[in-house]
Design a protein around this motif. Structure first.
Motif, PDB file in Angstrom:
ATOM      1  N   GLU A   1     -22.814 -15.331 -19.538  1.00 20.03           N
ATOM      2  CA  GLU A   1     -21.794 -16.108 -18.848  1.00 20.03           C
ATOM      3  C   GLU A   1     -20.772 -15.212 -18.161  1.00 20.03           C
ATOM      4  OE1 GLU A   1     -18.682 -19.819 -19.688  1.00 20.03           O
ATOM      5  OE2 GLU A   1     -19.933 -19.009 -21.312  1.00 20.03           O
ATOM      6  N   ASP A   2     -20.380 -14.102 -18.823  1.00 19.42           N
ATOM      7  CA  ASP A   2     -19.365 -13.240 -18.218  1.00 19.42           C
ATOM      8  C   ASP A   2     -19.883 -12.556 -16.956  1.00 19.42           C
ATOM      9  OD1 ASP A   2     -21.120 -11.568 -19.560  1.00 19.42           O
ATOM     10  OD2 ASP A   2     -19.578 -10.471 -20.673  1.00 19.42           O
TER      11      ASP A   2
ATOM     12  N   ASP B   1     -19.904 -15.076 -14.144  1.00 23.33           N
ATOM     13  CA  ASP B   1     -18.543 -15.234 -13.626  1.00 23.33           C
ATOM     14  C   ASP B   1     -18.187 -14.106 -12.651  1.00 23.33           C
ATOM     15  OD1 ASP B   1     -18.144 -17.530 -15.102  1.00 23.33           O
ATOM     16  OD2 ASP B   1     -17.100 -16.517 -16.737  1.00 23.33           O
TER      17      ASP B   1
ATOM     18  N   ASP C   1     -22.127 -20.802 -10.594  1.00 18.20           N
ATOM     19  CA  ASP C   1     -22.260 -21.421 -11.900  1.00 18.20           C
ATOM     20  C   ASP C   1     -23.424 -20.822 -12.669  1.00 18.20           C
ATOM     21  OD1 ASP C   1     -20.180 -23.173 -11.250  1.00 18.20           O
ATOM     22  OD2 ASP C   1     -21.568 -24.602 -10.327  1.00 18.20           O
TER      23      ASP C   1
END
Length: 204
Positions: free
Chosen positions: A15-16, A19, A24
């Motif tokens: 997820e990082d 980002d 998404d």
């Protein structure tokens, strides 16, 4: 430690990192491939191509396949895995942005270092540290437990569309902290239980 017929890679699996790259998280594994000619071992040079000005490191856990695998269920994935090694998904970030897809940016010769060895007793469900250092400075520091899609899920997803052969490799994605390297830089990818994959960047 292995010469695969193909290298299957998973994008935005932390997820990082998703980002920092923008956009998404994917709803299912985001797959791309590196050619077998991109593979080199530890201590081999990574060649900085003349046509790129922005080469990035990407530390990753790599899965090595043990036998032909097609339509594998996630619960059976371990039966098709020989072991694990460290990988560096080297990327020409400027070409990736220019092309709008990833084949050229990630497919240069020497852009897939693997090593230093294949660990057959590793458990990817453990919280294994994935570290990348450049010239001794820590650039990336993540854990395999933070992957969006786990190894078994990835094996099932990949074998639903292609056959994996013995020695084929799956790269499972990179944590945040990817960054630029220059000729002369020493990249080190270290994963708990595997060791250190070291490669120096050289000019073409």
């Amino acid at each position: 430690p292995v010469l695969p017929t193909k290298v299957i890679c998973v994008g935005k699996n932390y997820e990082d990192h998703a980002d920092e790259m923008g956009g998404d998280l994917p709803e299912e594994p985001l797959i791309f491939m590196k050619p077998a000619t991109a593979v080199v071992g530890t201590n081999a040079h990574v060649v900085h191509p003349r046509i790129s000005t922005e080469i990035h490191h990407e530390a990753e856990l790599a899965v090595v396949i043990s036998r032909p695998a097609r339509h594998v269920k996630a619960e059976d994935a371990s039966l098709y895995i020989f072991g694990y090694t460290a990988a560096n998904d080297v990327t020409a970030r400027d070409l990736q942005a220019r092309d709008g897809q990833w084949t050229r940016a990630k497919g240069f010769d020497t852009f897939c270092p693997l090593g230093p060895a294949i660990e057959t007793e590793l458990d990817p469900l453990e919280r294994l540290a994935v570290i990348c250092r450049v010239n001794g400075e820590v650039r990336q520091a993540g854990f395999t437990s933070d992957m969006v899609f786990g190894v078994a899920e990835i094996v099932a997803f990949v074998t639903a569309f292609t056959t994996l052969l013995p020695g084929d490799v799956i790269l499972t994605g990179t944590p945040s902290g990817v960054g630029k390297v220059e000729p002369g830089d020493l990249m080190e990818v270290e994963i708990d239980g595997i060791g250190i994959l070291a490669n120096r960047v050289v000019s073409a």
